[in-house]
Design an enzyme around this catalytic site. Structure first.
Site, PDB file in Angstrom:
ATOM      1  N   GLY A   1       5.551  -9.576  -1.995  1.00 19.14           N
ATOM      2  CA  GLY A   1       4.978  -9.193  -3.281  1.00 19.14           C
ATOM      3  C   GLY A   1       5.325 -10.200  -4.354  1.00 19.14           C
ATOM      4  O   GLY A   1       4.482 -10.570  -5.186  1.00 19.14           O
TER       5      GLY A   1
ATOM      6  N   GLU B   1      -3.513   2.468  -8.533  1.00 16.36           N
ATOM      7  CA  GLU B   1      -3.305   3.756  -7.845  1.00 16.36           C
ATOM      8  C   GLU B   1      -1.806   3.839  -7.586  1.00 16.36           C
ATOM      9  O   GLU B   1      -1.284   3.128  -6.732  1.00 16.36           O
ATOM     10  CB  GLU B   1      -4.051   3.779  -6.507  1.00 16.36           C
ATOM     11  CG  GLU B   1      -5.539   3.602  -6.617  1.00 16.36           C
ATOM     12  CD  GLU B   1      -6.245   4.846  -7.121  1.00 16.36           C
ATOM     13  OE1 GLU B   1      -5.630   5.922  -7.167  1.00 16.36           O
ATOM     14  OE2 GLU B   1      -7.426   4.720  -7.479  1.00 16.36           O
TER      15      GLU B   1
ATOM     16  N   CYS C   1       1.297   9.558  -1.255  1.00 14.56           N
ATOM     17  CA  CYS C   1       1.348   9.531  -2.725  1.00 14.56           C
ATOM     18  C   CYS C   1       0.926  10.860  -3.334  1.00 14.56           C
ATOM     19  O   CYS C   1       1.425  11.264  -4.371  1.00 14.56           O
ATOM     20  CB  CYS C   1       0.466   8.414  -3.250  1.00 14.56           C
ATOM     21  SG  CYS C   1      -1.196   8.511  -2.589  1.00 14.56           S
TER      22      CYS C   1
ATOM     23  N   LYS D   1      -3.879  -8.621   0.036  1.00 16.57           N
ATOM     24  CA  LYS D   1      -2.487  -8.836   0.448  1.00 16.57           C
ATOM     25  C   LYS D   1      -1.887  -7.495   0.857  1.00 16.57           C
ATOM     26  O   LYS D   1      -1.662  -6.626   0.035  1.00 16.57           O
ATOM     27  CB  LYS D   1      -1.659  -9.415  -0.706  1.00 16.57           C
ATOM     28  CG  LYS D   1      -0.272  -9.823  -0.225  1.00 16.57           C
ATOM     29  CD  LYS D   1       0.799  -9.663  -1.266  1.00 16.57           C
ATOM     30  CE  LYS D   1       1.550  -8.368  -1.231  1.00 16.57           C
ATOM     31  NZ  LYS D   1       2.352  -8.082  -0.030  1.00 16.57           N
TER      32      LYS D   1
ATOM     33  N   VAL E   1       3.174 -13.910  -2.956  1.00 14.53           N
ATOM     34  CA  VAL E   1       1.716 -13.793  -2.766  1.00 14.53           C
ATOM     35  C   VAL E   1       1.132 -12.765  -3.737  1.00 14.53           C
ATOM     36  O   VAL E   1       0.088 -13.001  -4.356  1.00 14.53           O
ATOM     37  CB  VAL E   1       1.392 -13.441  -1.293  1.00 14.53           C
ATOM     38  CG1 VAL E   1      -0.090 -13.151  -1.123  1.00 14.53           C
ATOM     39  CG2 VAL E   1       1.809 -14.593  -0.389  1.00 14.53           C
ATOM     40  N   GLY E   2       1.821 -11.618  -3.898  1.00 18.41           N
ATOM     41  CA  GLY E   2       1.327 -10.587  -4.818  1.00 18.41           C
ATOM     42  C   GLY E   2       1.245 -11.114  -6.245  1.00 18.41           C
ATOM     43  O   GLY E   2       0.226 -10.960  -6.924  1.00 18.41           O
TER      44      GLY E   2
ATOM     45  N   GLU F   1       9.654  10.408  -7.778  1.00 16.68           N
ATOM     46  CA  GLU F   1       8.956  10.387  -6.492  1.00 16.68           C
ATOM     47  C   GLU F   1       9.960  10.007  -5.413  1.00 16.68           C
ATOM     48  O   GLU F   1      10.541   8.925  -5.457  1.00 16.68           O
ATOM     49  CB  GLU F   1       7.822   9.355  -6.543  1.00 16.68           C
ATOM     50  CG  GLU F   1       6.999   9.350  -5.279  1.00 16.68           C
ATOM     51  CD  GLU F   1       5.907   8.300  -5.310  1.00 16.68           C
ATOM     52  OE1 GLU F   1       6.196   7.141  -5.648  1.00 16.68           O
ATOM     53  OE2 GLU F   1       4.758   8.634  -4.972  1.00 16.68           O
TER      54      GLU F   1
ATOM     55  N   GLY G   1       2.224 -11.844   2.958  1.00 19.33           N
ATOM     56  CA  GLY G   1       3.399 -12.452   2.332  1.00 19.33           C
ATOM     57  C   GLY G   1       4.106 -11.460   1.441  1.00 19.33           C
ATOM     58  O   GLY G   1       3.755 -10.274   1.401  1.00 19.33           O
TER      59      GLY G   1
HETATM   60  P1  NAD Z   1       5.340  -1.251  -3.860  1.00 20.66           P
HETATM   61  O1  NAD Z   1       4.931  -1.060  -5.269  1.00 20.66           O
HETATM   62  O2  NAD Z   1       6.727  -1.638  -3.558  1.00 20.66           O
HETATM   63  O3  NAD Z   1       4.423  -2.355  -3.142  1.00 20.66           O
HETATM   64  C1  NAD Z   1       3.026  -2.256  -3.108  1.00 20.66           C
HETATM   65  C2  NAD Z   1       2.438  -3.638  -2.852  1.00 20.66           C
HETATM   66  O4  NAD Z   1       2.748  -4.484  -3.969  1.00 20.66           O
HETATM   67  C3  NAD Z   1       2.985  -4.346  -1.621  1.00 20.66           C
HETATM   68  O5  NAD Z   1       1.946  -5.089  -1.012  1.00 20.66           O
HETATM   69  C4  NAD Z   1       4.026  -5.270  -2.222  1.00 20.66           C
HETATM   70  O6  NAD Z   1       4.292  -6.397  -1.408  1.00 20.66           O
HETATM   71  C5  NAD Z   1       3.358  -5.667  -3.517  1.00 20.66           C
HETATM   72  N1  NAD Z   1       4.267  -6.117  -4.579  1.00 20.66           N
HETATM   73  C6  NAD Z   1       5.579  -5.797  -4.747  1.00 20.66           C
HETATM   74  N2  NAD Z   1       6.063  -6.403  -5.851  1.00 20.66           N
HETATM   75  C7  NAD Z   1       5.048  -7.119  -6.386  1.00 20.66           C
HETATM   76  C8  NAD Z   1       4.924  -7.947  -7.555  1.00 20.66           C
HETATM   77  N3  NAD Z   1       5.938  -8.136  -8.380  1.00 20.66           N
HETATM   78  N4  NAD Z   1       3.728  -8.505  -7.808  1.00 20.66           N
HETATM   79  C9  NAD Z   1       2.672  -8.285  -6.992  1.00 20.66           C
HETATM   80  N5  NAD Z   1       2.727  -7.521  -5.876  1.00 20.66           N
HETATM   81  C10 NAD Z   1       3.904  -6.937  -5.586  1.00 20.66           C
HETATM   82  O7  NAD Z   1       4.936   0.117  -3.126  1.00 20.66           O
HETATM   83  P2  NAD Z   1       5.200   0.544  -1.632  1.00 20.66           P
HETATM   84  O8  NAD Z   1       6.655   0.829  -1.485  1.00 20.66           O
HETATM   85  O9  NAD Z   1       4.557  -0.430  -0.699  1.00 20.66           O
HETATM   86  O10 NAD Z   1       4.348   1.898  -1.536  1.00 20.66           O
HETATM   87  C11 NAD Z   1       4.827   3.125  -1.950  1.00 20.66           C
HETATM   88  C12 NAD Z   1       4.298   3.463  -3.336  1.00 20.66           C
HETATM   89  O11 NAD Z   1       2.868   3.432  -3.330  1.00 20.66           O
HETATM   90  C13 NAD Z   1       4.648   4.868  -3.760  1.00 20.66           C
HETATM   91  O12 NAD Z   1       5.053   4.877  -5.103  1.00 20.66           O
HETATM   92  C14 NAD Z   1       3.340   5.629  -3.596  1.00 20.66           C
HETATM   93  O13 NAD Z   1       3.211   6.770  -4.377  1.00 20.66           O
HETATM   94  C15 NAD Z   1       2.352   4.597  -3.964  1.00 20.66           C
HETATM   95  N6  NAD Z   1       1.041   4.943  -3.426  1.00 20.66           N
HETATM   96  C16 NAD Z   1       0.045   5.351  -4.295  1.00 20.66           C
HETATM   97  C17 NAD Z   1      -1.197   5.733  -3.803  1.00 20.66           C
HETATM   98  C18 NAD Z   1      -2.298   6.188  -4.709  1.00 20.66           C
HETATM   99  O14 NAD Z   1      -3.451   6.153  -4.294  1.00 20.66           O
HETATM  100  N7  NAD Z   1      -2.034   6.591  -5.920  1.00 20.66           N
HETATM  101  C19 NAD Z   1      -1.432   5.690  -2.448  1.00 20.66           C
HETATM  102  C20 NAD Z   1      -0.402   5.292  -1.610  1.00 20.66           C
HETATM  103  C21 NAD Z   1       0.823   4.895  -2.113  1.00 20.66           C
END
Ligand code: NAD
Length: 477
Positions: A209, A251, A285, A176, A212-213, A384, A207
């Site tokens: 989070g 991650e 990140c 997803k 679908v998440g 962050e 979809g």
């Molecule tokens: P996010 O946590 O908002 O979303 C990540 C994914 O999770 C998306 O696909 C989102 O739709 C899904 N999601 C959101 N809520 C959910 C839920 N309740 N249940 C299941 N899935 C859900 O993050 P973002 O804004 O897309 O990305 C930025 C973040 O990602 C930053 O904090 C960044 O540091 C981190 N990041 C970490 C790494 C790493 O390797 N450590 C790499 C890249 C980004």
């Protein structure tokens, strides 16, 4: 021009076919980061779509797991080649979704996943063989069906890190992508279809989070849930997965420090650190968003940092003159501007600020911004920001510098700059993060990547990342 069919996606990829969503919802709109206009649309999937995708992945698992390593390796190389044919489209689309400049999109957003796929094809051939321990044969087996939930900042790289690693290990995948930047995941599915991978080994459901998440995280048919994203959502996902004792790999975020010790030539250390902090407009990140410098050198560091930031021409991501594109979304822009406003209260603003860059009334642009005399306990040093904001923090010697670097809830990456090899290595070992680069050591796509503390659980990429998608079995005789 990009083919409209690559931008208007109406189906999920399930069981080797493009299938209509189970429920009819309005599609998710993907915006162009440069002006906020509609770039494309993808299906807003449902739990029923996740059920179908998990069923397809479960059905495909035994045959995929039973293939020889060289057959799986060959399949991954075919995916790499099919993706390479689509590289120009993928790069252009990611530039527009995320705001990444064209040069970085070519090299990192798409070039890196191509290298990574070739690396996984090689790793598939080198998964540890059975080990004899006393009367036990210890075997490594594919873990099963992997659920992959990915963020928007390096959308193809993160998806390939999970799907490529899982497929190399003999697992099947349901993924997803993030709603902000989902379109390259569909290009990967096109490549997987063109490469002729067996039906059901790779499935894609787009979809939200929350629907679908969450359905994926709670699904009893998932054996490993691999998530990249924010720490807050990672914690929610881990709690949801715990319902079924599903193994999680997380991650998460970072607030990494580049630590400059007092014996180095400042120019290169500062230039590299500033460019690292502002890569992909700070939406990285592992970005070195804290620059920890000898107190006596701070004013010289500021001069060099400003000279680097001045060259970061803000502009449209596809304009070859641009060095700093927009942020990916209006939410991200507003959150970063809030942090800059906090920083103006907490520290000394030496470059940039919260006013809009000139000539960019539309789109999600933010000026590259540098704060100095930052207290490491302040919000801009602890949280962050995920935008082009650098904090310069003075230190009073090696121990103090390491203390500051480690005084963070996160532990993802970092840098050490020191002319003395032994002192540099001692500092690198003392910093509690998953990666540390000494004197600008190059990123290695086959090294394990992941974090300590709130930056996550587990490692991705390379052979060690592939083996995270395996289970150990001890057979006694
Ligand atoms: P996010 O946590 O908002 O979303 C990540 C994914 O999770 C998306 O696909 C989102 O739709 C899904 N999601 C959101 N809520 C959910 C839920 N309740 N249940 C299941 N899935 C859900 O993050 P973002 O804004 O897309 O990305 C930025 C973040 O990602 C930053 O904090 C960044 O540091 C981190 N990041 C970490 C790494 C790493 O390797 N450590 C790499 C890249 C980004």
């Amino acid at each position: 021009m990009t083919d409209i069919a690559l931008l208007r996606r109406t189906a999920h990829y399930i069981g080797g076919s493009w299938v209509d969503p189970a429920e009819s919802h309005s599609p998710l709109v993907v915006t162009d980061a440069s002006d906020g206009s509609t770039l494309g649309t993808v299906p807003d999937g449902s739990a029923a779509d996740v059920d179908r995708a998990v069923d397809a992945a479960r059905a495909a698992f035994p045959a995929w797991a039973a293939l020889s390593p060289s057959e799986r390796s060959g399949a991954l190389l075919r995916v790499r080649d099919a993706l390479a044919e689509r590289a120009a489209d993928a790069s252009r689309i990611i530039s527009l979704e995320v705001g990444t400049t064209a040069r970085i999109a070519d090299a990192v957003q798409v070039g890196l996943p191509l290298k990574t796929l070739a690396g996984f094809a090689d790793a598939a051939l080198h998964i540890s063989e059975d080990q004899q321990l006393g009367n036990s044969t210890v075997a490594r087996e594919p873990a099963g069906v992997v659920g992959a939930i990915t963020p928007w900042n390096y959308p193809l790289h993160q998806l390939v890190g999970k799907a490529g690693g899982a497929l190399a290990a003999g697992c099947t995948v349901v993924c997803k992508p993030a709603g902000v930047a989902p379109l390259s995941a569909f290009i990967l599915a096109d490549a997987i279809a063109a490469a002729g991978l067996p039906a059901g080994v790779f499935n894609l459901v787009s979809g939200s989070g929350s629907v679908v998440g969450t359905a994926l995280a709670r699904h009893p048919g998932i054996d490993v849930l691999s998530f990249t994203g924010s720490t807050a959502v990672g914690a929610e996902i881990a709690a949801a997965a715990a319902t079924n004792i599903t193994r999680v790999a997380l991650e998460l975020g970072g607030k990494s420090a580049s630590v400059i010790l007092d014996d180095v030539e400042l120019e290169r250390a500062v230039k590299t650190s500033v460019n690292n902090a502002f890569l992909n407009s700070g939406q990285t990140c592992s970005a070195w968003t804290r620059l920890v410098v000898p107190r006596a050198a701070q004013e010289r560091v500021i001069e060099i940092a400003i000279s680097v930031a001045e060259k970061l021409t803000v502009g449209h991501p596809l304009d070859p003159a641009t060095r700093l594109g927009p942020l990916a979304s209006a939410e991200q822009q507003s959150s970063v501007l809030d942090y800059i406003a906090k920083g103006e209260q907490e520290a000394r603003l030496v470059f940039g600020g919260s006013s809009a860059p000139e000539g960019f009334a539309e789109g999600y642009y933010v000026r590259p911004t540098i704060f100095a005399d930052v207290d490491n306990r302040s919000q801009i040093a602890q949280q962050e920001i995920f935008g082009p904001v650098l904090c310069i923090i003075p230190h009073d010697g090696d121990d103090d510098a390491i203390r500051i670097a480690n005084d963070s809830a996160y532990g993802l990456a970092g840098g050490v700059w020191c002319a003395d090899e032994g002192r540099a290595l001692a500092a690198a070992r003392a910093i509690r993060t998953g990666q540390v680069d000494i004197n600008g050591g190059a990123f290695n796509p086959i090294a394990p990547f992941g974090g300590f503390k709130h930056s996550g659980i587990g490692r991705e990429f390379g052979l060690l990342g592939v083996e995270e998608f395996t289970e150990l079995k001890a057979i006694q005789r």
